[in-house]
Enzyme design. Structure first.
Site, PDB file in Angstrom:
ATOM      1  N   CYS A   1       5.282  -7.174   7.820  1.00 53.10           N
ATOM      2  CA  CYS A   1       6.259  -6.670   8.786  1.00 53.10           C
ATOM      3  C   CYS A   1       6.377  -7.663   9.929  1.00 53.10           C
ATOM      4  CB  CYS A   1       5.805  -5.309   9.314  1.00 53.10           C
ATOM      5  SG  CYS A   1       7.015  -4.553  10.426  1.00 53.10           S
TER       6      CYS A   1
ATOM      7  N   CYS B   1       3.206   8.439   1.121  1.00 53.27           N
ATOM      8  CA  CYS B   1       3.692   7.544   2.169  1.00 53.27           C
ATOM      9  C   CYS B   1       3.861   6.175   1.513  1.00 53.27           C
ATOM     10  CB  CYS B   1       2.666   7.480   3.301  1.00 53.27           C
ATOM     11  SG  CYS B   1       3.118   6.300   4.580  1.00 53.27           S
TER      12      CYS B   1
ATOM     13  N   SER C   1      10.717   6.390   9.129  1.00 46.37           N
ATOM     14  CA  SER C   1      10.200   6.096  10.463  1.00 46.37           C
ATOM     15  C   SER C   1      10.674   4.725  10.941  1.00 46.37           C
ATOM     16  CB  SER C   1       8.663   6.110  10.365  1.00 46.37           C
ATOM     17  OG  SER C   1       8.104   5.534  11.494  1.00 46.37           O
TER      18      SER C   1
ATOM     19  N   ASN D   1      -5.593   5.149  14.985  1.00 53.07           N
ATOM     20  CA  ASN D   1      -6.601   4.628  14.071  1.00 53.07           C
ATOM     21  C   ASN D   1      -7.132   3.328  14.638  1.00 53.07           C
ATOM     22  OD1 ASN D   1      -7.239   5.954  11.618  1.00 53.07           O
ATOM     23  ND2 ASN D   1      -5.147   5.631  10.911  1.00 53.07           N
TER      24      ASN D   1
ATOM     25  N   SER E   1       9.052   5.850  16.327  1.00 55.04           N
ATOM     26  CA  SER E   1       7.744   5.484  16.888  1.00 55.04           C
ATOM     27  C   SER E   1       7.951   5.188  18.366  1.00 55.04           C
ATOM     28  CB  SER E   1       7.199   4.239  16.188  1.00 55.04           C
ATOM     29  OG  SER E   1       7.013   4.487  14.836  1.00 55.04           O
ATOM     30  N   LEU E   2       7.653   6.150  19.183  1.00 55.51           N
ATOM     31  CA  LEU E   2       7.915   5.978  20.607  1.00 55.51           C
ATOM     32  C   LEU E   2       6.692   5.368  21.303  1.00 55.51           C
ATOM     33  CD1 LEU E   2      10.031   6.511  22.829  1.00 55.51           C
ATOM     34  CD2 LEU E   2       8.962   8.742  23.190  1.00 55.51           C
ATOM     35  N   HIS E   3       5.586   6.076  21.252  1.00 53.38           N
ATOM     36  CA  HIS E   3       4.269   5.592  21.680  1.00 53.38           C
ATOM     37  C   HIS E   3       4.093   5.303  23.173  1.00 53.38           C
ATOM     38  CE1 HIS E   3       3.455   5.681  17.519  1.00 53.38           C
ATOM     39  NE2 HIS E   3       4.061   4.556  17.221  1.00 53.38           N
TER      40      HIS E   3
ATOM     41  N   GLU F   1       0.827  -1.207   0.000  1.00 51.08           N
ATOM     42  CA  GLU F   1       0.000   0.000   0.000  1.00 51.08           C
ATOM     43  C   GLU F   1       0.855   1.247   0.000  1.00 51.08           C
ATOM     44  OE1 GLU F   1      -2.878   0.090   3.198  1.00 51.08           O
ATOM     45  OE2 GLU F   1      -3.228  -2.061   2.934  1.00 51.08           O
TER      46      GLU F   1
ATOM     47  N   GLY G   1       6.113  -2.003   6.977  1.00 53.71           N
ATOM     48  CA  GLY G   1       7.516  -2.406   7.035  1.00 53.71           C
ATOM     49  C   GLY G   1       8.336  -1.564   7.989  1.00 53.71           C
ATOM     50  N   GLU G   2       9.435  -2.142   8.427  1.00 53.74           N
ATOM     51  CA  GLU G   2      10.381  -1.435   9.287  1.00 53.74           C
ATOM     52  C   GLU G   2      11.613  -1.106   8.423  1.00 53.74           C
ATOM     53  OE1 GLU G   2      10.955  -0.001  12.291  1.00 53.74           O
ATOM     54  OE2 GLU G   2      12.945   0.278  11.444  1.00 53.74           O
TER      55      GLU G   2
ATOM     56  N   CYS H   1      -0.982  -2.070  14.969  1.00 60.83           N
ATOM     57  CA  CYS H   1      -0.731  -1.971  13.528  1.00 60.83           C
ATOM     58  C   CYS H   1      -1.283  -3.166  12.768  1.00 60.83           C
ATOM     59  CB  CYS H   1       0.776  -1.857  13.318  1.00 60.83           C
ATOM     60  SG  CYS H   1       1.229  -1.830  11.578  1.00 60.83           S
TER      61      CYS H   1
ATOM     62  N   CYS I   1       3.965  -4.653  16.135  1.00 58.49           N
ATOM     63  CA  CYS I   1       3.385  -3.575  16.959  1.00 58.49           C
ATOM     64  C   CYS I   1       1.884  -3.817  17.125  1.00 58.49           C
ATOM     65  CB  CYS I   1       3.631  -2.214  16.323  1.00 58.49           C
ATOM     66  SG  CYS I   1       5.377  -1.867  16.065  1.00 58.49           S
TER      67      CYS I   1
ATOM     68  N   CYS J   1      -3.168   1.775   8.092  1.00 59.44           N
ATOM     69  CA  CYS J   1      -2.233   1.217   7.139  1.00 59.44           C
ATOM     70  C   CYS J   1      -2.273  -0.315   7.197  1.00 59.44           C
ATOM     71  CB  CYS J   1      -0.856   1.736   7.510  1.00 59.44           C
ATOM     72  SG  CYS J   1       0.491   0.860   6.795  1.00 59.44           S
TER      73      CYS J   1
END
Ligand code: SF4
Length: 342
Positions: free
Chosen positions: A110, A103, A189, A288, A212-214, A90, A157-158, A117, A114, A331
């Site tokens: 992945c 993006c 990211s 999201n 990406s801390l979160h 995507e 993906g990372e 996600c 997470c 995503c």
């Protein structure tokens, strides 16, 4: 091998073996990265024999648009691309006042897991090549007929897990003989792979690194992101500081606000301390909701209040503007639906 994954020097080496002169190689590079061809036959100033040989020995693995969803609210377009091996990725096209942004995905699936996600729910399939990452942008440029000035590697993906290809992609994307997108307009990211951040700090690139801390404690972060079992917040902060010292570029902390999980006053206080220490910018993301997980987003007021508490402490902070809220939000959802359809 897709020749569009090669830089000019590498392309020269490959095609010199065929006896091609540099000016011819430059023309081919220009067809790839400026005129954005999908087929060698579009190269009108190249002989038919050469086009046929290129096609036989180095076929272009162009991605194809399988599906597009367009937002009626803001024109955001979400693309499902089919890769030449039948996999799907995507990408999203967004119009901002400062220019168009895309993006892109850097992997098929992945492995990072997470919790918030959808891209990781079906596991990891494979890395994308530099050409496949570029092609998401090229394909969308051709489809919309509009120039893209910003690129974020924040889709599925990372990027640090596909490090060499992502760095190569960045160099091709920002090449003055290619699309020539400003390095400052590229954001990569990561979920927090410390060796990757340290390595990137040495590459002499001008990109923006988003972390990406979160969550602000290891305990909480582990609940959201399995990578936190490998690298602690302390190690991450040291890596961010090194990144800033070496590149002069502020890291951006991505912080998806999940109601009742990481949006309390204590969370804000801890986030302020971390952002101050790493001299980071904070980007708040209203999470999201995805149907496979039970995460809720807070009210608009709660999100604003969180932001205000950061700003009162002089932390540079933004709330990510939500684009295309009327189309499938999170995503990875479009690809999942495609896989479910079979
Ligand atoms: S947020 Fe990024 S790193 Fe984490 S699972 Fe999703 S795609 Fe992978």
């Amino acid at each position: 091998m897709d020749l569009r994954s090669l830089n000019k020097e590498e392309l020269n080496i490959v095609l010199k073996e065929w006896g091609l002169k540099s000016f011819r190689v430059n023309q081919i590079y220009d067809w790839f990265h400026v005129k954005l061809i999908r087929d060698y036959n579009e190269m009108t100033n190249v002989s038919k024999e050469l086009r046929m040989r290129l096609n036989e020995e180095y076929p272009l693995n162009c991605i194809k648009i399988d599906r597009v969803q367009e937002s009626r609210l803001d024109g955001t377009r979400k693309y499902l691309h089919r890769l030449s091996d039948g996999n799907y990725v995507e990408s999203v096209f967004m119009r901002y006042r400062h220019g168009n942004s895309v993006c892109i995905s850097s992997q098929v699936g992945c492995k990072m897991g997470c919790r918030f996600c959808a891209s990781t729910l079906d596991g990891f399939e494979r890395n994308l090549t530099p050409a496949e990452m570029l092609d998401q942008i090229y394909s969308i440029t051709r489809d919309t007929g509009e120039r893209i000035s910003n690129v974020v590697v924040m889709g599925t993906g990372e990027p640090m897990d596909n490090y060499d290809n992502v760095v190569k992609f960045y160099r091709l994307l920002t090449d003055e003989n290619g699309l020539n997108i400003s390095g400052r307009n590229v954001t990569v990211s990561t979920c927090g792979i410390v060796p990757g951040i340290m390595k990137l700090a040495e590459e002499n690139l001008t990109l923006t690194l988003a972390l990406s801390l979160h969550a602000t404690t290891d305990e909480k972060r582990k609940e959201l992101m399995p990578i936190a079992n490998t690298y602690s917040i302390r190690e991450l902060m040291e890596a961010c500081k090194t990144y800033f010292e070496k590149t002069g570029r502020r890291v951006s902390f991505e912080y998806a606000l999940v109601a009742g999980v990481n949006d309390t006053a204590t969370d804000a206080k801890e986030l302020i301390a971390l952002a101050r220490e790493a001299k980071a910018h904070v980007n708040l993301i209203p999470v999201n909701p995805i149907k496979e997980r039970d995460y809720r987003r807070g009210s608009r007021e709660a999100i604003e209040a969180f932001k205000n508490s950061l700003e009162k402490n002089r932390i540079n902070c933004t709330i990510r503007r939500e684009m295309g809220t009327d189309i499938d939000g999170a995503c990875g959802q479009l690809r999942r639906r495609k896989l479910a359809e079979g």
